[in-house]
Design a protein around this motif. Sequence first.
Motif, PDB file in Angstrom:
ATOM      1  N   THR A   8       0.797  -1.221   0.000  1.00 35.04           N
ATOM      2  CA  THR A   8       0.000   0.000   0.000  1.00 35.04           C
ATOM      3  C   THR A   8       0.832   1.274   0.000  1.00 35.04           C
ATOM      4  N   GLY A   9       2.144   1.162  -0.015  1.00 35.23           N
ATOM      5  CA  GLY A   9       2.991   2.350  -0.092  1.00 35.23           C
ATOM      6  C   GLY A   9       3.791   2.636   1.159  1.00 35.23           C
ATOM      7  N   LYS A  35       4.071  -1.452  -9.376  1.00 35.87           N
ATOM      8  CA  LYS A  35       3.621  -1.344  -7.988  1.00 35.87           C
ATOM      9  C   LYS A  35       2.129  -1.642  -7.957  1.00 35.87           C
ATOM     10  N   GLU A  37      -0.984  -1.466  -5.573  1.00 34.99           N
ATOM     11  CA  GLU A  37      -1.378  -0.863  -4.301  1.00 34.99           C
ATOM     12  C   GLU A  37      -2.807  -1.165  -3.887  1.00 34.99           C
TER      13      GLU A  37
END
Length: 77
Positions: A8-9, A35, A37
Amino acid sequence: MDIKVLGTGCANCKNTIALIEQVAREKGVPVTLTKVEELRDIMGYGVMSTPGVVVDGKVVHAGGVPSRTKVEQWIAA
């Protein structure tokens, strides 16, 4: 080589991406790094703890930043 980092970062996710980019650059191996997310997409891989790493469609790591040695093995394969 297609690599996805699932997360999720968080800081560990960002560190994982940086490590993979660095190792690929050092080895001269072209990678497509994506990525992921969206929680629904992450769960679709069966990953419950992030960051997760998917190499060419196969989950190879989940939970915590992978070791440099592990990343080197993925890149070399």
